[in-house]
Scaffold this motif. Sequence first.
Motif, PDB file in Angstrom:
ATOM      1  N   LEU A  60      38.814  31.454  29.662  1.00  0.00           N
ATOM      2  CA  LEU A  60      37.474  31.867  30.081  1.00  0.00           C
ATOM      3  C   LEU A  60      37.377  33.380  30.214  1.00  0.00           C
ATOM      4  N   GLN A  61      38.430  34.000  30.703  1.00  0.00           N
ATOM      5  CA  GLN A  61      38.447  35.455  30.810  1.00  0.00           C
ATOM      6  C   GLN A  61      38.474  36.103  29.433  1.00  0.00           C
ATOM      7  N   VAL A  99      30.046  37.982  34.523  1.00  0.00           N
ATOM      8  CA  VAL A  99      29.944  36.527  34.484  1.00  0.00           C
ATOM      9  C   VAL A  99      30.991  35.877  35.385  1.00  0.00           C
ATOM     10  N   VAL A 141      36.616  33.410  37.888  1.00  0.00           N
ATOM     11  CA  VAL A 141      36.693  31.976  37.610  1.00  0.00           C
ATOM     12  C   VAL A 141      36.771  31.245  38.943  1.00  0.00           C
ATOM     13  N   ALA A 159      34.499  36.208  30.961  1.00  0.00           N
ATOM     14  CA  ALA A 159      34.286  35.935  32.390  1.00  0.00           C
ATOM     15  C   ALA A 159      35.119  36.892  33.231  1.00  0.00           C
ATOM     16  N   ALA A 183      32.588  32.146  36.010  1.00  0.00           N
ATOM     17  CA  ALA A 183      32.716  30.873  35.312  1.00  0.00           C
ATOM     18  C   ALA A 183      33.164  29.787  36.279  1.00  0.00           C
ATOM     19  N   ILE A 202      29.136  32.230  28.122  1.00  0.00           N
ATOM     20  CA  ILE A 202      29.959  33.323  28.652  1.00  0.00           C
ATOM     21  C   ILE A 202      30.080  34.441  27.623  1.00  0.00           C
ATOM     22  N   GLU A 258      25.726  39.347  39.366  1.00  0.00           N
ATOM     23  CA  GLU A 258      26.567  38.424  38.625  1.00  0.00           C
ATOM     24  C   GLU A 258      25.778  37.196  38.146  1.00  0.00           C
ATOM     25  N   ALA A 273      31.903  25.697  32.550  1.00  0.00           N
ATOM     26  CA  ALA A 273      32.238  26.887  31.753  1.00  0.00           C
ATOM     27  C   ALA A 273      33.188  26.615  30.599  1.00  0.00           C
TER      28      ALA A 273
END
Length: 327
Positions: free
Chosen positions: A188-189, A175, A196, A193, A177, A165, A150, A156
């Motif tokens: 973020l996803q 990844v 998180v 990512a 974050a 990312i 990872e 992030a």
Amino acid sequence: MFSAIVIEKNDTGQSVACTSLDEADLPDGNVSIDVDYSTLNYKDALAITGSSPVVRKFPMVPGIDLAGTVSESSHPDWAAGDRVVLNGWGVGESHWGGLAQRARLNGDWLIPLPAAFTAHAAMAIGTAGYAASLCVDALIDFGVSPDQGEILVTGASGGVGSVAIALLAKAGFTVAASTGKIDEAQYLQSLGATTVIDRAELSSAGKPMQKERWAGVVDSVGSHTLANACAQTRYGGAVAACGLAQGMDFPGSVAPFILRGVSLLGVDSVMAPKSRRLATWDRLARDLDAEALESIAHDITLSESITAARKLMDGTVRGRIVVDVNR
């Protein structure tokens, strides 16, 4: 006449305003540019708010990025009508920058606007995205590969982190974050990512050697966050560091470097040579998804830059800020 953000300083302190300037006010340079878009980066926010002495002389037009069209040139590489991008080179610190409708610069600092991007898209990327791409290049060139584990991205939800990312996910990496805005987990996803984590896990003083977690790290935060990221990096892994949002200090230990063979890769976006810039923008053109870019950036007007700078310093901004200097 043209509009610009201008920072002044005298014995009573610093002031900043959106004001009108004359073409004759522009500094020396061999290329004049009609600016279409600029950006607001962390360094710009430091300059506008006076939170750090990044401005080297006054008066100063901030803005470390710009994209626009050459209006006049005595530089052999550029002619009127050429579409260009600028990132860094001390612009906005020691030479007037991009938060203005006009700019006059050294043509050696410019690169062509990549064919894959509009001027707006190039500024949605800006120095933050370009720095993120430099970090991803540094990890991959070092030999970090998706099968090794990872990758941690700190800061992030900021500009560097968001683009990092997206680029890492496109390159096949898993990844994690790290963010202070856990409510941005869905955002973020959506960028790629898988995990998180709360930045609180990294932002306080930690042990010099911690459980091995990361094959590599992209860090834009510095201070305790960077020290903890190094302490958690797996044997032989690498940490690409490009920022100091938490601080310029490094309250860490040599232990990860001499006991686990971890490498700390310093990434500079300001003075990077043109060949590296072109290669990095090639990666951005190839790997940065247009839909992801649209979700990362939002627009403001030139006059809104001053208020937005304060919000950026307060940590309440997500992603990238594009400045439409003609609004």
